[in-house]
Design a protein around this motif. Sequence first.
Motif, PDB file in Angstrom:
ATOM      1  N   CYS A 246       0.863  -1.188   0.000  1.00 59.36           N
ATOM      2  CA  CYS A 246       0.000   0.000   0.000  1.00 59.36           C
ATOM      3  C   CYS A 246       0.895   1.232   0.000  1.00 59.36           C
ATOM      4  O   CYS A 246       1.946   1.247   0.642  1.00 59.36           O
TER       5      CYS A 246
ATOM      6  N   GLY B 285       1.125   5.357   0.946  1.00 59.97           N
ATOM      7  CA  GLY B 285       0.495   6.360   1.794  1.00 59.97           C
ATOM      8  C   GLY B 285       0.407   7.704   1.088  1.00 59.97           C
ATOM      9  O   GLY B 285       1.236   8.015   0.234  1.00 59.97           O
TER      10      GLY B 285
ATOM     11  N   LYS C  47      -0.196  -4.887   3.870  1.00 55.90           N
ATOM     12  CA  LYS C  47      -1.216  -5.691   4.527  1.00 55.90           C
ATOM     13  C   LYS C  47      -0.860  -7.140   4.243  1.00 55.90           C
ATOM     14  O   LYS C  47       0.048  -7.430   3.456  1.00 55.90           O
TER      15      LYS C  47
ATOM     16  N   GLU D 211     -11.023   3.938   3.226  1.00 56.69           N
ATOM     17  CA  GLU D 211     -10.178   4.615   2.226  1.00 56.69           C
ATOM     18  C   GLU D 211     -10.391   3.879   0.915  1.00 56.69           C
ATOM     19  O   GLU D 211      -9.945   2.741   0.769  1.00 56.69           O
TER      20      GLU D 211
ATOM     21  N   ASP E  48      -9.001   0.325   1.855  1.00 61.08           N
ATOM     22  CA  ASP E  48      -7.927   0.179   2.839  1.00 61.08           C
ATOM     23  C   ASP E  48      -8.543   0.550   4.190  1.00 61.08           C
ATOM     24  O   ASP E  48      -8.449   1.688   4.623  1.00 61.08           O
TER      25      ASP E  48
ATOM     26  N   THR F  16      -9.000   1.009   8.022  1.00 63.49           N
ATOM     27  CA  THR F  16      -7.944   1.463   8.937  1.00 63.49           C
ATOM     28  C   THR F  16      -8.493   1.677  10.343  1.00 63.49           C
ATOM     29  O   THR F  16      -9.492   2.390  10.515  1.00 63.49           O
TER      30      THR F  16
ATOM     31  N   ARG G 271      -8.077   3.841  12.721  1.00 66.04           N
ATOM     32  CA  ARG G 271      -7.377   5.134  12.724  1.00 66.04           C
ATOM     33  C   ARG G 271      -6.857   5.485  14.115  1.00 66.04           C
ATOM     34  O   ARG G 271      -5.794   6.096  14.250  1.00 66.04           O
TER      35      ARG G 271
ATOM     36  N   GLN H 213      -3.714   3.461  14.506  1.00 63.03           N
ATOM     37  CA  GLN H 213      -2.679   3.996  13.611  1.00 63.03           C
ATOM     38  C   GLN H 213      -2.123   5.307  14.178  1.00 63.03           C
ATOM     39  O   GLN H 213      -0.913   5.539  14.161  1.00 63.03           O
TER      40      GLN H 213
ATOM     41  N   TRP I  84       2.760   0.332  11.826  1.00 61.89           N
ATOM     42  CA  TRP I  84       1.339   0.571  11.613  1.00 61.89           C
ATOM     43  C   TRP I  84       0.473  -0.692  11.561  1.00 61.89           C
ATOM     44  O   TRP I  84      -0.743  -0.590  11.351  1.00 61.89           O
ATOM     45  N   GLU I  85       1.076  -1.865  11.690  1.00 61.72           N
ATOM     46  CA  GLU I  85       0.297  -3.089  11.423  1.00 61.72           C
ATOM     47  C   GLU I  85      -1.009  -3.170  12.188  1.00 61.72           C
ATOM     48  O   GLU I  85      -2.028  -3.583  11.639  1.00 61.72           O
TER      49      GLU I  85
ATOM     50  N   LYS J 270      -3.503  -1.185  10.340  1.00 62.45           N
ATOM     51  CA  LYS J 270      -3.709  -1.406   8.907  1.00 62.45           C
ATOM     52  C   LYS J 270      -3.861  -2.864   8.483  1.00 62.45           C
ATOM     53  O   LYS J 270      -4.543  -3.146   7.500  1.00 62.45           O
TER      54      LYS J 270
ATOM     55  N   SER K  89      -9.231  -6.438   6.577  1.00 61.59           N
ATOM     56  CA  SER K  89      -8.966  -4.996   6.438  1.00 61.59           C
ATOM     57  C   SER K  89      -8.865  -4.532   4.987  1.00 61.59           C
ATOM     58  O   SER K  89      -8.701  -3.324   4.755  1.00 61.59           O
TER      59      SER K  89
END
Length: 230
Positions: free
Chosen positions: A32, A34, A58, A81, A112, A114, A116, A119, A129-130, A133, A138
């Motif tokens: 992915c 960003g 992911k 997202e 995507d 998330t 949040r 994150q 971030w796993e 995300k 997910s």
Amino acid sequence: MSASDYVIAPPAQASLPVRGSDARFPVHRVYCIGRNYAAHAVEMGHDPEREAPFFFQKNPGNLDASGIFPYPDRSVDVQFEVELVVALSGGGRDIPAERAEALIWGYGVGLDMTRRDLQGQAKKAGRPWEVGKAFEHSAPCSALVPASEIGHPTEGAIRLRVNSETRQEGDLAQMIWKTPEIIAVLSQYFELRAGDVIMTGTPAGVGPVARGDVMEAHVAGVGDLAVRVT
Ligand code: MN
């Protein structure tokens, strides 16, 4: 090797359906990118300058074409997202952008999803971030469509409606890093392979979902994806 060569039963091959076919696309990795649309970078509090792209992953098994998104544990701020999904039929290292399109098998419409809040905590603490995300389910995704059928989409609407209300609206032409450039830069860091899937970033308008919501994603020239939050 057969199943009896392993000490436990080998995990199932992750895969995505192909539109209009019983055959499936086998997934190797999920990359992915960003902040690939300026307006989304701004809404997340960042400078929209063309900074070098950055990536996260992911898990292949996070892809889910069932049309159901089970609201995950450990979060009270799960956000959508909408993204154009790219599926590779070839790979390599240090791939020049001019050669990248030839490695694309097809495209799909993905989300995507998330956590949040998790994150945000990870970002603040400088941690990976796993947890935000790469959790189960997910990455809701449509059936893939081959580039041989639709070509290579570079412009056109990318949109997400929640309960029939438009929440995200952009155009593929607004991508800061175009698909061939993403492949080129990714391949400087990772050896890309057939079966790799790339989520190409989201336009502005990200926001939270609640149980019972219906998300309807659309990418012009690629297709639609409807997902119910349960
Ligand atoms: Mn994203």
